[in-house]
Design a protein around this motif. Structure first.
Motif, PDB file in Angstrom:
ATOM      1  N   GLU A  99     -27.035 -39.673   6.250  1.00  0.00           N
ATOM      2  CA  GLU A  99     -26.631 -38.480   6.991  1.00  0.00           C
ATOM      3  C   GLU A  99     -26.950 -38.657   8.470  1.00  0.00           C
ATOM      4  N   THR A 102     -24.603 -41.197   9.987  1.00  0.00           N
ATOM      5  CA  THR A 102     -23.265 -40.624  10.168  1.00  0.00           C
ATOM      6  C   THR A 102     -23.224 -39.689  11.364  1.00  0.00           C
ATOM      7  N   GLU A 103     -24.258 -38.871  11.515  1.00  0.00           N
ATOM      8  CA  GLU A 103     -24.318 -37.975  12.679  1.00  0.00           C
ATOM      9  C   GLU A 103     -24.298 -38.780  13.979  1.00  0.00           C
ATOM     10  N   MET A 110     -24.618 -32.440  11.129  1.00  0.00           N
ATOM     11  CA  MET A 110     -24.248 -32.117   9.756  1.00  0.00           C
ATOM     12  C   MET A 110     -24.001 -30.628   9.571  1.00  0.00           C
ATOM     13  N   THR A 113     -20.630 -29.306  10.687  1.00  0.00           N
ATOM     14  CA  THR A 113     -19.438 -29.977  10.157  1.00  0.00           C
ATOM     15  C   THR A 113     -19.135 -29.463   8.756  1.00  0.00           C
ATOM     16  N   ARG A 115     -18.598 -29.315   5.043  1.00  0.00           N
ATOM     17  CA  ARG A 115     -19.341 -30.172   4.127  1.00  0.00           C
ATOM     18  C   ARG A 115     -18.474 -31.278   3.525  1.00  0.00           C
ATOM     19  N   PHE A 118     -17.877 -33.937   6.066  1.00  0.00           N
ATOM     20  CA  PHE A 118     -19.091 -34.698   6.343  1.00  0.00           C
ATOM     21  C   PHE A 118     -19.358 -35.700   5.227  1.00  0.00           C
ATOM     22  N   CYS A 122     -19.737 -39.791   5.458  1.00  0.00           N
ATOM     23  CA  CYS A 122     -20.883 -40.514   4.904  1.00  0.00           C
ATOM     24  C   CYS A 122     -20.423 -41.650   3.997  1.00  0.00           C
TER      25      CYS A 122
END
Length: 787
Positions: A99, A102-103, A110, A113, A115, A118, A122
């Motif tokens: 996470e 990815t951020e 997160m 964004t 879900r 997101f 990921c």
């Protein structure tokens, strides 16, 4: 790639072992499917619970690569000891690290964004990171079953995790509780005690005064957390502290806030620390929580889950971050003349092991597993597990003594969802039947779901995910097909060995014993092999947060994977931390090049026309066979204990100090047939080939590519990794003394030639001592001695 299997050693003009040659051997070995598992093979079973590596970012660091290379050595050793080996490979793809990656990669947050979007980001990031990780694993010879990689985020695995949770719910080992919890503001979630590390951080110890109700007396408190003043529930003084005996039982007035709190005599207060009087706040730390629970005190929360001060902290602090609130309240206390002094101090601070930020203690409703109820049983069960090394058993024992219940719910997105819905009418929990993967945050419960308490069919899904250890703690069950293939599970469970690092004993090891035992009634393995951690050249643990991670990829290309593996094996004793040194890695590469050239030299003579029996060998050849038999016995003893440190160093010492400089030099002329009979020549060639074969087999688990190349290059078919170790044979225990004497004599001759300014290949008059008389012919030829 077309490999000339009968001429590999002669197929390259290289003077050393290279990465290009390794890649040829990687292609060659791949066709034998060494990592595949055949249950029908008539061999003893050996199963490994391999730690699924976490693709958390680039690069995958050198310490982890070294750790996994040693795990592979265990698998290869087990095969060459005659076992059929289940060596699964998985990818741990749940949890916070991806996470955060990815951020950072997408410059998003997160919580801001959608879900579903997101989660897709990921998955994409994980696929990319995983691909690089698999390339490294395969490139360094990790011989697991890559045809059946499991991933903890695939629907099948997540359904399995959810099924085990539902089973534990039925057993009554899961509960929902609201209690003070470790909360990482940066990660935005509750974390378990096992995910906390402690660090001494410089801060200030602030001394400030409380008024005593109905008196002109005051009491001074020393605290590193003055911003929690508004949450003060009591002041403790030690019952034996004469300074405060008269104040025990009275009330103090909290400065700035005006509320009254009791002054209580309690041994928790230490007269020697600070002022000797302690304020108990909700919640400065877990000691505060324990005292508040013990004394049945109240609770007032000042900090929210974003790290901001709540309205309950007062107008001056409301909305401030903790650090700013601390500065502000000190200033307010100074303005009132209540600060007595401020001393610099070092405070042992609990940090989130991932974000490295201080945790806060915040009461939240979470799911818990009552692991503490079973701690005595886990302790007893662990006695039946062999620890390698035994000293690391203490890490688990120490943790069991203090481990509390395990908070398993996390307020994050990328993880296995908690399969629970709640009745909108009465709040009762609804759990579905196990069998498929559920996502309550976006889907309704199964058709026909009805509240068992009130009969309502209107539900809302839980939005939380599991702690990632909920997934990995059942890896031993998943790879043995628990509940999906009873025949396979019965054959493979319990597994033989768990392989892991010291840093996850409190989590993966502890949780795995608990969960697997609770679900099956048996511990998941009979052995646990626990490795140390990789340190940089300054002795610091390698981690991305420290910025001292070393990418193993360029090192594999520069020095070869075999050299990297040999360095990893030879650098530290079992279970110890290992310090990276590029000089030592270069030294490992130099040794393998030495062995490569030795093998090429021996191959130049071809295979012996007839293998000469030991009794018919010449004395020098009998000696090296005895020494090689001793090497086999000692190295196999190390391999059986998965002690690659001893095994690698024994092999290197034998090749470097005995075989190459002394024996080969001793018989080189005889192997060429210079002035010797055919039988004498064949004796040397037989011994050279027999010893090289033993070295190759012994080296195979550690440096698999070079071993494969030597194996096929010296006329063998198939793969060295499908062959068992050489059998143990008797040897003359005095052989090492005899070889040492020969080495000593060689040094005397070389020294004499140097003193006389003679080239090493010149003739010399020298007497062969009587204790070396049986080696006279070879020694005279080697040194061109004239007696």
């Amino acid at each position: 790639m077309d490999i000339k299997t009968n001429n590999q050693l002669g197929s390259s003009d290289s003077k050393g072992w290279t990465r290009a040659m390794e890649k040829e051997m990687l292609d060659y070995s791949a066709k034998f499917k060494i990592g595949s598992f055949n249950q029908q093979e008539k061999k003893p079973f050996f199963g490994i619970d391999t730690p699924p590596p976490y693709p958390s970012g680039k690069p995958w660091h050198l310490g982890a690569a070294a750790h996994y290379s040693k795990i592979d050595m265990i698998a290869r050793t087990a095969r060459m000891l005659g076992n059929k080996v289940l060596f699964p490979v998985g990818m741990d793809r749940n949890g916070l690290p991806v996470e955060r990656y990815t951020e950072k990669k997408n410059n998003i947050r997160m919580r801001d964004t959608e879900r579903g979007k997101f989660l897709e980001l990921c998955r994409s990031a994980l696929d990319e990171l995983e691909s690089e990780m698999i390339d490294i694993l395969e490139g360094m010879g990790f011989s697991a079953d890559f045809d059946h990689i499991y991933r903890t985020d695939n629907p099948e695995y997540r359904a399995f995790t959810q099924a085990t949770f539902i089973e534990q719910w039925k057993k009554g080992t899961v509960y929902i509780g609201k209690r003070p919890s470790n909360y990482c503001i940066d990660c935005g979630t509750t974390i378990a005690d096992a995910e906390i590390e402690y660090k001494d951080i410089d801060t200030n110890l602030v001394y400030f005064k409380f008024d005593i109700k109905g008196s002109s007396d005051k009491i001074t408190i020393a605290s590193t957390r003055p911003e929690l003043l508004g949450a003060c529930q009591a002041i403790l003084v030690n019952p034996d502290d004469d300074r405060y005996k008269k104040l025990a039982g009275k009330s103090a007035v909290v400065p700035l806030y005006g509320n009254e709190v009791p002054i209580i005599a309690h041994p928790y207060a230490k007269p020697e620390f600070g002022s000797g009087a302690v304020m108990i706040c909700s919640y400065g730390d877990y000691s505060d929580a324990a005292i508040i629970r013990e004394l049945n005190l109240g609770e007032k929360i000042l900090i929210d889950t974003h790290g901001n001060m709540l309205e309950s902290a007062g107008n001056e602090l409301k909305g401030l971050k903790v650090k700013k609130a601390r500065e502000t309240i000190i200033s307010l206390l100074k303005d009132k003349g209540l600060v007595e002094k401020i001393e610099p101090t070092s405070h042992r601070t609990p940090l989130c092991e991932r974000s490295k930020t201080p945790i806060e203690i915040i009461p939240l409703e979470e799911y818990y597993i009552n692991t503490s109820k079973f701690n005595d049983e886990i302790s007893k069960l662990s006695r039946d597990i062999e620890f390698i090394p035994e000293s690391h058993r203490q890490i688990l024992d120490n943790w069991i003594k203090v481990a509390g219940d395990w908070p398993i719910s996390r307020r994050r997105f990328y993880g296995t969802e908690i399969p629970v819905w709640y009745c909108k009418k009465c709040g009762e929990a609804y759990l579905p039947k196990p069998g498929r993967y559920y996502q309550p945050w976006k889907e309704s419960p199964p058709e026909g779901a009805k509240c068992s308490k009130c009969g309502s069919m209107d539900f809302i899904g839980d939005e939380r995910t599991f702690d990632t250890w909920m997934d990995s703690s059942v890896s031993a069950l998943y790879v043995t097909k628990f509940e999906s293939d009873d025949k396979f599970n019965k054959y493979t469970y319990p597994l033989t060995i768990r392989t892991q690092g010291t840093d996850i004993v409190r989590t993966w090891l502890y949780y795995s014993i608990y969960r697997c035992y609770l679900l099956t009634g048996r511990v998941p393995w009979s052995k646990v092999w626990i490795d140390g951690v990789g340190l940089d050249e300054h002795g610091e643990k390698m981690s991305k947060s420290k910025g001292n991670v070393i990418d193993p990829g360029p090192l594999l290309e520069k020095y070869t994977a075999d050299a990297f593996r040999f360095w990893a094996a030879s650098e530290g004793t079992p279970g110890s931390n290992f310090l990276f040194s590029e000089a030592k890695l270069a030294g490992a590469a130099k040794f393998l090049t030495k062995l490569w050239n030795v093998a090429k030299f021996i191959k130049s003579f071809g295979a012996p026309k007839n293998i000469i029996k030991y009794d018919e060998l010449l004395p020098s050849d009998k000696l090296i066979i005895d020494l090689s038999n001793q090497l086999v016995a000692e190295t196999l003893a190390s391999y059986r204990k998965f002690d690659f440190f001893s095994a690698s160093n024994k092999i290197r010492e034998f090749v470097w100090d005995v075989f190459a400089p002394n024996y080969i030099e001793l018989v080189k002329s005889r192997a060429y047939g210079e002035g010797f009979s055919e039988r004498e020549k064949e004796s040397a060639i037989s011994a050279l080939n027999l010893v090289l074969e033993k070295i190759t087999l012994l080296l195979a688990p550690i440096s698999p590519f070079l071993a494969e190349s030597i194996w096929i290059g010296t006329g063998h078919s198939g793969s060295v990794h499908l062959v068992v170790f050489p059998k143990e044979e008797t040897y003359n225990p005095d052989s090492i003394k005899i070889m040492s004497r020969i080495a000593e004599f060689n040094k005397e001759v070389w020294t004499k030639k140097k003193q006389d300014s003679l080239p090493l290949n010149s003739e010399i008059v020298f007497k062969i001592p009587e204790d070396l008389a049986e080696f006279r012919t070879d020694l005279c030829k080697m040194h061109k001695i004239k007696e």
